[in-house]
Motif scaffolding. Structure first.
Motif, mmCIF file in Angstrom:
data_model
loop_
_atom_site.group_PDB
_atom_site.id
_atom_site.type_symbol
_atom_site.label_atom_id
_atom_site.label_comp_id
_atom_site.label_asym_id
_atom_site.label_seq_id
_atom_site.Cartn_x
_atom_site.Cartn_y
_atom_site.Cartn_z
ATOM 1 N N ILE A 1 -9.120 15.586 -14.418
ATOM 2 C CA ILE A 1 -9.712 14.301 -14.023
ATOM 3 C C ILE A 1 -8.920 13.702 -12.871
ATOM 4 N N GLU A 2 -7.605 13.716 -12.967
ATOM 5 C CA GLU A 2 -6.757 13.161 -11.901
ATOM 6 C C GLU A 2 -6.957 13.903 -10.584
ATOM 7 N N ILE A 3 -7.026 15.222 -10.655
ATOM 8 C CA ILE A 3 -7.223 16.026 -9.445
ATOM 9 C C ILE A 3 -8.578 15.717 -8.833
ATOM 10 N N THR A 4 -9.604 15.714 -9.651
ATOM 11 C CA THR A 4 -10.960 15.441 -9.168
ATOM 12 C C THR A 4 -11.052 14.043 -8.576
ATOM 13 N N MET B 1 0.824 -1.189 0.000
ATOM 14 C CA MET B 1 0.000 0.000 0.000
ATOM 15 C C MET B 1 0.868 1.253 0.000
ATOM 16 N N GLU B 2 1.873 1.286 0.846
ATOM 17 C CA GLU B 2 2.775 2.437 0.898
ATOM 18 C C GLU B 2 3.514 2.594 -0.432
ATOM 19 N N HIS B 3 3.841 1.470 -1.051
ATOM 20 C CA HIS B 3 4.534 1.492 -2.341
ATOM 21 C C HIS B 3 3.663 2.167 -3.402
ATOM 22 N N ASP B 4 2.338 1.928 -3.377
ATOM 23 C CA ASP B 4 1.420 2.544 -4.333
ATOM 24 C C ASP B 4 1.405 4.061 -4.200
ATOM 25 N N LEU C 1 3.837 5.936 -3.446
ATOM 26 C CA LEU C 1 5.038 6.479 -4.057
ATOM 27 C C LEU C 1 4.913 6.550 -5.576
ATOM 28 N N LEU C 2 4.134 5.671 -6.168
ATOM 29 C CA LEU C 2 3.994 5.639 -7.614
ATOM 30 C C LEU C 2 2.953 6.629 -8.129
ATOM 31 N N LYS C 3 1.945 6.930 -7.339
ATOM 32 C CA LYS C 3 0.860 7.795 -7.789
ATOM 33 C C LYS C 3 1.175 9.250 -7.444
ATOM 34 N N PRO C 4 1.139 10.130 -8.456
ATOM 35 C CA PRO C 4 1.411 11.549 -8.189
ATOM 36 C C PRO C 4 0.367 12.151 -7.243
ATOM 37 N N THR C 5 0.773 13.129 -6.492
ATOM 38 C CA THR C 5 -0.110 13.767 -5.519
ATOM 39 C C THR C 5 -0.970 14.835 -6.192
ATOM 40 N N VAL C 6 -1.979 15.286 -5.465
ATOM 41 C CA VAL C 6 -2.821 16.371 -5.960
ATOM 42 C C VAL C 6 -1.973 17.613 -6.183
ATOM 43 N N SER C 7 -1.064 17.869 -5.276
ATOM 44 C CA SER C 7 -0.184 19.039 -5.428
ATOM 45 C C SER C 7 0.605 18.980 -6.729
ATOM 46 N N TYR C 8 1.107 17.811 -7.060
ATOM 47 C CA TYR C 8 1.865 17.659 -8.296
ATOM 48 C C TYR C 8 0.960 17.864 -9.514
ATOM 49 N N HIS C 9 -0.256 17.320 -9.461
ATOM 50 C CA HIS C 9 -1.194 17.510 -10.569
ATOM 51 C C HIS C 9 -1.559 18.985 -10.725
ATOM 52 N N LEU C 10 -1.716 19.682 -9.621
ATOM 53 C CA LEU C 10 -1.997 21.118 -9.700
ATOM 54 C C LEU C 10 -0.818 21.865 -10.328
ATOM 55 N N PHE C 11 0.386 21.456 -9.959
ATOM 56 C CA PHE C 11 1.585 22.044 -10.559
ATOM 57 C C PHE C 11 1.579 21.827 -12.076
#
Length: 90
Positions: free
Chosen positions: A37-40, A1-4, A6-16
């Motif tokens: 879509i990713e942010i939502t 779960m923790e590994h997932d 690390l692979l999925k970008p964060t909302v902050s990154y998507h906003l960037f």
């Protein structure tokens, strides 16, 4: 779960990414829509994870976000079809 995580970008990154694309002279609508879509999706996931403590207003907001996400996906499919049509005419 923790590994997932690390692979999925964060909302902050998507906003960037979204702001970076908006700053481009010729912003690409398909990329903007996919980022929205990713942010939502992430915002919906966060709310659903805490559903036990959600108020009625929170649930209404999730419903609006789901409708918005559905509309964005529809727009993305239209943009993809347009891009394919333009490529075939080139």
């Amino acid at each position: 779960m923790e590994h997932d995580k690390l692979l999925k970008p964060t909302v902050s990154y998507h906003l960037f990414l979204y702001r970076e694309e908006l700053a481009r002279r010729n912003a690409r609508q398909l990329r903007l829509s996919r980022t929205k879509i990713e942010i939502t999706d992430e915002l919906i996931s966060r709310t659903v994870r805490n559903i036990k403590s959600c108020s009625m207003d929170d649930l209404k907001a999730v419903n609006r976000e789901l409708m918005f996400k559905r509309k964005l996906r529809h727009n993305v499919s239209k943009l993809r079809k347009q891009a394919k049509t333009q490529k075939s005419h080139s």
